[in-house]
Design a protein around this motif. Structure first.
Motif, mmCIF file in Angstrom:
data_model
loop_
_atom_site.group_PDB
_atom_site.id
_atom_site.type_symbol
_atom_site.label_atom_id
_atom_site.label_comp_id
_atom_site.label_asym_id
_atom_site.label_seq_id
_atom_site.Cartn_x
_atom_site.Cartn_y
_atom_site.Cartn_z
ATOM 1 N N ARG A 1 5.446 72.210 13.432
ATOM 2 C CA ARG A 1 5.287 70.990 12.688
ATOM 3 C C ARG A 1 5.252 70.942 11.141
ATOM 4 O O ARG A 1 5.631 70.065 10.422
ATOM 5 N N HIS A 2 4.416 72.274 10.648
ATOM 6 C CA HIS A 2 4.282 72.342 9.190
ATOM 7 C C HIS A 2 5.742 72.383 8.481
ATOM 8 O O HIS A 2 6.112 71.712 7.366
ATOM 9 N N LEU A 3 6.588 73.383 9.070
ATOM 10 C CA LEU A 3 7.910 73.489 8.348
ATOM 11 C C LEU A 3 8.570 72.060 8.624
ATOM 12 O O LEU A 3 9.397 71.780 7.555
ATOM 13 N N ALA A 4 8.501 71.581 9.550
ATOM 14 C CA ALA A 4 9.410 70.242 9.808
ATOM 15 C C ALA A 4 8.889 69.210 8.784
ATOM 16 O O ALA A 4 9.939 68.595 8.221
ATOM 17 N N GLU A 5 7.653 69.135 8.391
ATOM 18 C CA GLU A 5 7.163 68.302 7.533
ATOM 19 C C GLU A 5 7.678 68.629 5.853
ATOM 20 O O GLU A 5 8.109 67.834 5.345
ATOM 21 N N GLN A 6 7.738 69.839 5.852
ATOM 22 C CA GLN A 6 8.049 70.380 4.603
ATOM 23 C C GLN A 6 9.767 70.163 4.215
ATOM 24 O O GLN A 6 9.905 69.852 3.064
ATOM 25 N N VAL A 7 10.531 70.239 5.400
ATOM 26 C CA VAL A 7 11.972 70.072 5.105
ATOM 27 C C VAL A 7 12.672 68.741 5.415
ATOM 28 O O VAL A 7 13.635 68.463 5.267
ATOM 29 N N GLY A 8 11.408 67.904 6.179
ATOM 30 C CA GLY A 8 11.832 66.518 6.395
ATOM 31 C C GLY A 8 12.810 66.412 7.526
ATOM 32 O O GLY A 8 13.704 65.691 7.752
ATOM 33 N N VAL A 9 12.521 67.245 8.777
ATOM 34 C CA VAL A 9 13.147 67.120 9.992
ATOM 35 C C VAL A 9 12.108 66.395 10.873
ATOM 36 O O VAL A 9 10.980 66.461 11.189
ATOM 37 N N ASP A 10 12.697 65.604 11.855
ATOM 38 C CA ASP A 10 11.959 64.759 12.811
ATOM 39 C C ASP A 10 12.137 65.269 13.985
ATOM 40 O O ASP A 10 13.040 65.605 14.692
ATOM 41 N N LEU A 11 10.898 65.847 14.288
ATOM 42 C CA LEU A 11 10.724 66.667 15.688
ATOM 43 C C LEU A 11 10.967 65.824 16.999
ATOM 44 O O LEU A 11 11.656 66.373 17.883
ATOM 45 N N GLU A 12 11.001 64.616 16.796
ATOM 46 C CA GLU A 12 11.271 63.582 18.077
ATOM 47 C C GLU A 12 12.888 63.927 18.245
ATOM 48 O O GLU A 12 13.221 63.433 19.493
ATOM 49 N N ARG A 13 13.609 64.070 17.442
ATOM 50 C CA ARG A 13 15.108 64.257 17.615
ATOM 51 C C ARG A 13 15.420 65.592 18.103
ATOM 52 O O ARG A 13 16.686 65.742 18.182
ATOM 53 N N LEU A 14 14.516 66.605 18.217
ATOM 54 C CA LEU A 14 14.862 68.046 18.434
ATOM 55 C C LEU A 14 14.572 68.335 20.028
ATOM 56 O O LEU A 14 13.723 67.707 20.925
ATOM 57 N N HIS A 15 15.587 69.229 20.557
ATOM 58 C CA HIS A 15 15.466 69.567 21.778
ATOM 59 C C HIS A 15 14.865 71.054 21.679
ATOM 60 O O HIS A 15 15.659 72.003 21.413
ATOM 61 N N GLY A 16 13.852 71.346 22.016
ATOM 62 C CA GLY A 16 13.095 72.835 22.017
ATOM 63 C C GLY A 16 13.743 73.599 22.997
ATOM 64 O O GLY A 16 14.035 73.438 24.154
ATOM 65 N N SER A 17 13.821 74.923 22.517
ATOM 66 C CA SER A 17 14.225 75.866 23.285
ATOM 67 C C SER A 17 13.204 76.922 23.805
ATOM 68 O O SER A 17 13.508 77.840 24.514
ATOM 69 N N GLY A 18 11.808 76.573 23.276
ATOM 70 C CA GLY A 18 11.037 77.297 24.223
ATOM 71 C C GLY A 18 10.365 76.923 25.418
ATOM 72 O O GLY A 18 11.099 75.915 26.050
ATOM 73 N N PRO A 19 9.309 77.343 26.139
ATOM 74 C CA PRO A 19 9.084 77.127 27.205
ATOM 75 C C PRO A 19 8.495 75.600 27.502
ATOM 76 O O PRO A 19 7.816 75.232 26.686
ATOM 77 N N GLY A 20 9.126 74.990 28.516
ATOM 78 C CA GLY A 20 8.892 73.667 28.739
ATOM 79 C C GLY A 20 9.452 72.520 27.793
ATOM 80 O O GLY A 20 8.770 71.679 27.612
ATOM 81 N N ARG B 1 9.976 77.624 15.674
ATOM 82 C CA ARG B 1 10.204 77.516 14.350
ATOM 83 C C ARG B 1 11.805 77.743 14.152
ATOM 84 O O ARG B 1 12.258 77.031 13.135
ATOM 85 N N THR B 2 12.456 78.400 15.181
ATOM 86 C CA THR B 2 13.930 78.518 14.785
ATOM 87 C C THR B 2 14.637 77.082 14.758
ATOM 88 O O THR B 2 15.620 76.928 14.444
ATOM 89 N N ASP B 3 14.264 76.410 15.950
ATOM 90 C CA ASP B 3 14.858 74.940 16.180
ATOM 91 C C ASP B 3 14.650 73.904 15.011
ATOM 92 O O ASP B 3 15.719 73.462 14.584
ATOM 93 N N VAL B 4 13.509 74.225 13.978
ATOM 94 C CA VAL B 4 13.438 73.424 12.895
ATOM 95 C C VAL B 4 14.278 73.884 11.861
ATOM 96 O O VAL B 4 15.155 73.198 11.152
ATOM 97 N N GLU B 5 14.434 75.414 11.634
ATOM 98 C CA GLU B 5 15.332 75.804 10.601
ATOM 99 C C GLU B 5 16.706 75.712 11.055
ATOM 100 O O GLU B 5 17.373 75.412 10.059
#
Length: 500
Positions: free
Chosen positions: A162-181, A186-190
């Motif tokens: 969340r902190h990294l997404a706020e710094q680089v300006g990435v909307d988390l709602e548009r990401l499909h996470g690669s982690g469990p569930g 962090r790799t998804d945001v990067e």
């Protein structure tokens, strides 16, 4: 948390208009960084920050006129200082709060009641014995949640992501996470930030007001050359790049009919382009009138003048310029200003302020130089520690101040704190000028043009270059004898230009 207030940028300033913020909320600021653009009655000035920290909150919108001393923003501590403060607070907590009641070694009665009954021992079948179905129900197993199920509920993402997404300006709602569930890692945001960086052009450095104006005027910031720090685009750059107004189409008035008078209204008159400029000039004249009236009413002036032989100084200047590149050559004004600064350091009674019915000597020689503005009026920016500057440095600083004074690019530290003022009208053909003291200062030095005049040296009459130096001084702080010592010191320094 400290307040960043509207500064007093001169004795004649009662209020100022905030034109533009040069930083955004949350941006780190350092002492001396320009953070806002303020318009006074005389000029547009970049106001500098007075301490290091983080711009926590902007309190005043651009275009607002507020009195001197009004809080404009709040400056908080830097992230490092905030972290140190938290650690210090934890270390200084009282010991009583840190101590916690120890639990008894044995479980309480309530705990005994809440404990689940012990599971019966599992019977392992021996060889040849048929397997029996357990009487206890099987334990529930975790059902995997689809990755897109979080779109309708709470988004799963760790604090680091969340902190990294706020710094680089990435909307988390548009990401499909690669982690469990479907958890966003962090790799998804990067990866999303890298994809966006390759797909979009780099972000143009611009102030918040400049971005808003660009959107309103339809100006592409990528095509605008910035004049701010690190080539940042300012509001004035956007206005300069905005397309000019097109000529309005002629109004078509329908012919009047016999049914009644024409209902056509004449087109409203367009505001004159010279309106703001005329208002600005009128405001400046009012400010100058008020300050000069106050100076003449409150300050008992006395005036002295002397004529200085400039032959030695001009010969030295010509020889210096002959050996120097064109861009680094000196003007006679540099010699006059440096001689004034050295004389002010020597005769300290004229270098300071009259406040609270007493004289206070200035800390250093901060010399204000009067600059005439192209639209009329004048302003006196300050050369800090002018007595310590070498002549080439002083000439460069003087040119820079004059240029920025006439283009509205001065900083707040350059229009306040002057201990003595110099005015030079030699380039206008004037031979003698007696100025009015700028309160709370106690002296003003004037120079005319360097002119050839008959002059006797060692009993021989010849033609030599001379200049008239004048002094306007406050009789409350000094007498004529002190003023005479000052002008004598100016003459002495000009006779020894190699010591300047």
């Amino acid at each position: 948390m400290a307040d960043f207030t509207m500064p007093s940028l001169g004795a004649d300033m009662d209020e100022g208009t905030l034109l533009e913020w040069l930083v955004e909320p949350g941006a780190p600021v350092r002492r001396g960084d320009p953070v806002a653009v303020v318009e006074t009655a005389k000029s547009t000035i970049e106001v500098e920050c007075f301490e290091t920290g983080t711009m926590a909150q902007l309190l005043v919108e651009p275009g607002t006129t507020v009195p001197v001393g009004t809080p404009l923003a709040r400056i908080g501590p830097t992230a490092e200082r905030a972290e140190k403060s938290k650690k210090a607070n934890k270390q200084h907590k009282p010991l009583k709060k840190a101590k916690k009641a120890r639990k008894p070694e044995g479980p309480t009665a309530a705990e005994k009641v809440e404990e689940p009954p012990p599971r019966p021992p599992r019977h392992l079948p021996e060889k040849g014995e048929p397997t029996k179905t357990p009487l206890t129900p099987p334990e529930p197993t975790a059902v995997p949640v689809p990755s897109d199920g979080g779109r309708h509920g709470h988004l799963e993402a760790g604090p680091l992501a969340r902190h990294l997404a706020e710094q680089v300006g990435v909307d988390l709602e548009r990401l499909h996470g690669s982690g469990p569930g479907g958890r966003v890692a962090r790799t998804d945001v990067e990866q999303a930030a890298a994809t966006r960086a390759t797909a979009q052009p780099p972000r143009v450095r611009a102030t918040p007001l400049a971005r808003r104006l660009a959107a309103e005027l339809g100006v592409d910031l990528a095509t605008v050359a910035g004049t701010g720090n690190d080539s940042a685009v300012r509001a004035v750059d956007v206005r300069r790049a905005a397309p000019g107004p097109t000529a309005p189409a002629p109004a078509v008035h329908p012919p009047a009919t016999s049914a009644g008078p024409s209902t056509a209204r004449p087109s409203p008159a367009r505001p004159s382009a010279a309106g703001p400029s005329a208002n600005r000039a009128a405001t400046m004249r009012q400010a100058i009138a008020g300050l000069m009236t106050r100076a003449n009413l409150e300050i008992p002036h006395y005036y002295l003048s002397t004529t200085v032989d400039m032959a030695t100084a001009m010969d030295w200047l010509h020889e210096h310029n002959r050996r120097t590149p064109v861009g680094e050559r000196l003007l006679p004004a540099a010699l006059l200003v440096k001689a004034t600064a050295l004389a002010a350091r020597e005769v300290t009674e004229l270098n300071g302020f009259w406040t609270d019915d007493q004289f206070s000597a200035g800390e250093g020689v901060h010399l204000a130089t009067a600059v005439s503005l192209r639209g009329g009026g004048l302003i006196a920016p300050t050369l800090r520690d002018a007595d310590t500057l070498a002549l080439p440095q002083l000439m460069t600083a003087l040119k820079d101040l004059v240029r920025r004074a006439r283009t509205g690019r001065l900083r707040s530290s350059e229009v306040s704190g002057a201990t003595i003022t110099v005015t030079n009208l030699g380039d206008q053909g004037v031979e003698t000028v007696f100025g009015v003291i700028h309160p709370p200062q106690v002296a003003l030095v004037g120079f005319g043009r360097v002119a050839n005049r008959p002059w006797a040296v060692d009993g021989l009459l010849g033609v030599r270059p001379v200049v008239t130096a004048t002094l306007s001084a406050d009789h409350r702080a000094t007498d004529g004898a002190v003023g005479s010592r000052f002008l004598t010191a100016v003459d002495r320094f000009l006779q020894n230009p190699e010591q300047l």
